[in-house]
Write a protein that holds these residues in place. Structure first.
Motif, PDB file in Angstrom:
ATOM      1  N   VAL A  14      22.928  33.922 -61.047  1.00 20.05           N
ATOM      2  CA  VAL A  14      21.157  35.087 -60.943  1.00 20.05           C
ATOM      3  C   VAL A  14      20.270  34.647 -62.469  1.00 20.05           C
ATOM      4  O   VAL A  14      20.373  34.592 -63.407  1.00 20.05           O
ATOM      5  CB  VAL A  14      22.919  35.645 -61.304  1.00 20.05           C
ATOM      6  CG1 VAL A  14      22.543  36.668 -61.878  1.00 20.05           C
ATOM      7  CG2 VAL A  14      23.951  35.972 -60.822  1.00 20.05           C
ATOM      8  N   HIS A  15      19.639  35.575 -61.796  1.00 16.36           N
ATOM      9  CA  HIS A  15      17.938  35.481 -62.552  1.00 16.36           C
ATOM     10  C   HIS A  15      17.449  37.177 -62.272  1.00 16.36           C
ATOM     11  O   HIS A  15      18.808  37.871 -61.303  1.00 16.36           O
ATOM     12  CB  HIS A  15      17.515  35.338 -62.822  1.00 16.36           C
ATOM     13  CG  HIS A  15      16.964  34.387 -61.644  1.00 16.36           C
ATOM     14  ND1 HIS A  15      15.797  35.131 -60.581  1.00 16.36           N
ATOM     15  CD2 HIS A  15      17.333  33.524 -60.855  1.00 16.36           C
ATOM     16  CE1 HIS A  15      15.739  35.021 -59.670  1.00 16.36           C
ATOM     17  NE2 HIS A  15      16.560  33.161 -60.023  1.00 16.36           N
ATOM     18  N   PRO A  16      16.309  38.277 -63.364  1.00 19.30           N
ATOM     19  CA  PRO A  16      16.238  38.697 -62.623  1.00 19.30           C
ATOM     20  C   PRO A  16      16.061  40.070 -61.519  1.00 19.30           C
ATOM     21  O   PRO A  16      15.824  40.421 -60.414  1.00 19.30           O
ATOM     22  CB  PRO A  16      15.082  38.858 -63.372  1.00 19.30           C
ATOM     23  CG  PRO A  16      15.840  38.658 -64.444  1.00 19.30           C
ATOM     24  CD  PRO A  16      15.635  37.465 -63.949  1.00 19.30           C
ATOM     25  N   GLU A  17      15.876  38.398 -60.560  1.00 17.39           N
ATOM     26  CA  GLU A  17      15.333  38.629 -58.852  1.00 17.39           C
ATOM     27  C   GLU A  17      17.224  37.482 -58.321  1.00 17.39           C
ATOM     28  O   GLU A  17      15.915  38.042 -56.535  1.00 17.39           O
ATOM     29  CB  GLU A  17      14.109  37.382 -59.163  1.00 17.39           C
ATOM     30  CG  GLU A  17      12.668  37.753 -60.156  1.00 17.39           C
ATOM     31  CD  GLU A  17      11.496  36.953 -59.720  1.00 17.39           C
ATOM     32  OE1 GLU A  17      12.239  35.976 -58.665  1.00 17.39           O
ATOM     33  OE2 GLU A  17      10.643  37.297 -60.304  1.00 17.39           O
ATOM     34  N   ALA A  18      17.616  37.413 -58.888  1.00 14.27           N
ATOM     35  CA  ALA A  18      18.802  37.166 -57.480  1.00 14.27           C
ATOM     36  C   ALA A  18      19.429  37.447 -58.066  1.00 14.27           C
ATOM     37  O   ALA A  18      20.204  37.023 -59.078  1.00 14.27           O
ATOM     38  CB  ALA A  18      18.478  34.905 -57.847  1.00 14.27           C
ATOM     39  N   SER A  19      21.198  37.841 -57.234  1.00 15.44           N
ATOM     40  CA  SER A  19      22.309  38.549 -57.878  1.00 15.44           C
ATOM     41  C   SER A  19      23.005  37.608 -57.031  1.00 15.44           C
ATOM     42  O   SER A  19      22.591  37.577 -55.658  1.00 15.44           O
ATOM     43  CB  SER A  19      22.315  39.652 -57.829  1.00 15.44           C
ATOM     44  OG  SER A  19      21.248  40.765 -58.664  1.00 15.44           O
ATOM     45  N   PHE A  20      24.034  37.520 -56.805  1.00 12.40           N
ATOM     46  CA  PHE A  20      25.390  36.880 -56.128  1.00 12.40           C
ATOM     47  C   PHE A  20      26.056  38.767 -55.371  1.00 12.40           C
ATOM     48  O   PHE A  20      25.571  39.518 -56.595  1.00 12.40           O
ATOM     49  CB  PHE A  20      26.565  36.396 -56.849  1.00 12.40           C
ATOM     50  CG  PHE A  20      25.753  35.523 -57.556  1.00 12.40           C
ATOM     51  CD1 PHE A  20      25.015  34.617 -56.948  1.00 12.40           C
ATOM     52  CD2 PHE A  20      26.806  34.242 -58.439  1.00 12.40           C
ATOM     53  CE1 PHE A  20      24.174  33.524 -57.355  1.00 12.40           C
ATOM     54  CE2 PHE A  20      26.218  32.991 -58.458  1.00 12.40           C
ATOM     55  CZ  PHE A  20      25.059  33.130 -58.495  1.00 12.40           C
ATOM     56  N   PRO A  21      27.017  38.702 -54.981  1.00 12.81           N
ATOM     57  CA  PRO A  21      27.277  40.389 -54.221  1.00 12.81           C
ATOM     58  C   PRO A  21      28.045  39.854 -55.348  1.00 12.81           C
ATOM     59  O   PRO A  21      28.168  41.893 -55.203  1.00 12.81           O
ATOM     60  CB  PRO A  21      28.449  39.383 -53.433  1.00 12.81           C
ATOM     61  CG  PRO A  21      27.731  38.230 -52.203  1.00 12.81           C
ATOM     62  CD  PRO A  21      27.034  37.344 -53.482  1.00 12.81           C
TER      63      PRO A  21
END
Length: 301
Positions: free
Chosen positions: A28-35
């Motif tokens: 996870v980072h500012p441009e990628a999340s998990f559900p």
């Protein structure tokens, strides 16, 4: 709060913030999340635990760990930081009058059965993903040894537990010194953290991937990380690696490696391997919508 405690809190917070902000493959980072987990969750977690972890030098480490997890769960429904807290609590307990390398063994040797009991409860509260039946049954019972002893029982299958058993060998022997080298050779702090992730994954196959997908797949991820490190087309290879890590519902999330990065960053700043960056150098990488949620801690050098 004393100047020393304020600086300790600053290092703890910045270590969490930089790790979460760096756009590392698979995490996870500012441009990628998990559900069930977002970058904002990690910002909230860092806000919660930094001031609590400062108490590790004056309170039982087990109780500090449990308080961190209880307070995090009030803010975030998912497990965002159990591994981070388990690593940072003993590290932040070392007196600032000595380096972590000088003091960590004494801290670990003084851990008690009560510390283990509190940590078992913290694990039950956090409900981390990837626990096998045996591990889940273990933490549902009463510990029979000190926190260091029970961590030693899981050292062969969990890198966080291995750090307790081996005097933080990965953090002190690889993460912090590699960060020092990368800090001087990379274009910026984010690249240094990304390259540290690749180095750690290649040397120490991620144990969260191993628990979720099997050891063979964790070793495959480590080999892939090594190939990315050596690629002549680093950016393209990194993007492909990121896609591969995410293509099965994020089961290949190198979450334990991320935890080790936080520990390495904390030690590297605390003991002078790298300079403590100003918050402004980090916020340049953070979308404006997140900046208002950051914890502003003065930097006292």
């Amino acid at each position: 709060m004393s100047k020393n405690n304020l600086q300790l809190e600053n290092w703890l917070y910045l270590a969490c913030l930089m790790e979460a902000t760096a756009r590392k493959p698979g995490n996870v980072h500012p441009e990628a999340s998990f559900p069930n987990l977002t970058y904002r969750d990690f910002l909230k977690s860092a806000n919660v635990i930094a001031p609590i972890l400062v108490n590790s030098c004056s309170q039982n480490i087990g109780s500090v760990i449990k308080e961190c997890i209880k307070e995090t769960q009030k803010a975030i429904p998912s497990n965002s930081n159990l591994g981070i807290v388990l690593l940072l609590a003993p590290l932040s307990a070392v007196s600032l009058e000595e380096t972590v390398a000088e003091g960590i063994q004494t801290i670990l040797n003084h851990l008690s059965i009560e510390d283990a009991r509190e940590v078992y409860e913290a694990i039950r509260i956090a409900k981390p993903g990837g626990l096998g039946k045996t591990e889940a049954e273990d933490v549902s019972t009463e510990p029979t040894g000190t926190l260091r002893e029970v961590m030693g029982l899981a050292a062969d299958r969990d890198s966080v537990a291995s750090e307790y058993a081996n005097n933080f060998k990965i953090t002190l022997g690889t993460a912090a010194p590699v960060l020092k080298e990368l800090w001087n050779t990379c274009l910026n702090w984010e690249e240094a953290i990304i390259r540290l992730q690749l180095q750690l994954m290649s040397e120490f196959p991620d144990t969260l991937i191993a628990r979720k997908c099997g050891r063979e797949e964790a070793q495959q991820a480590g080999q892939y990380a090594r190939e990315v490190q050596n690629s002549n087309q680093f950016s393209k290879s990194l993007t492909q690696f990121d896609a591969w890590l995410r293509d099965n519902g994020n089961q290949r999330n190198p979450g334990t490696t991320a935890d080790l990065i936080v520990a390495g960053l904390f030690v590297a700043m605390r003991d002078g391997f790298i300079p403590t960056p100003d918050l402004s150098t980090i916020t340049k990488q953070i979308p404006q919508k997140y900046v208002t949620g950051l914890r502003m801690i003065p930097n006292h050098e």
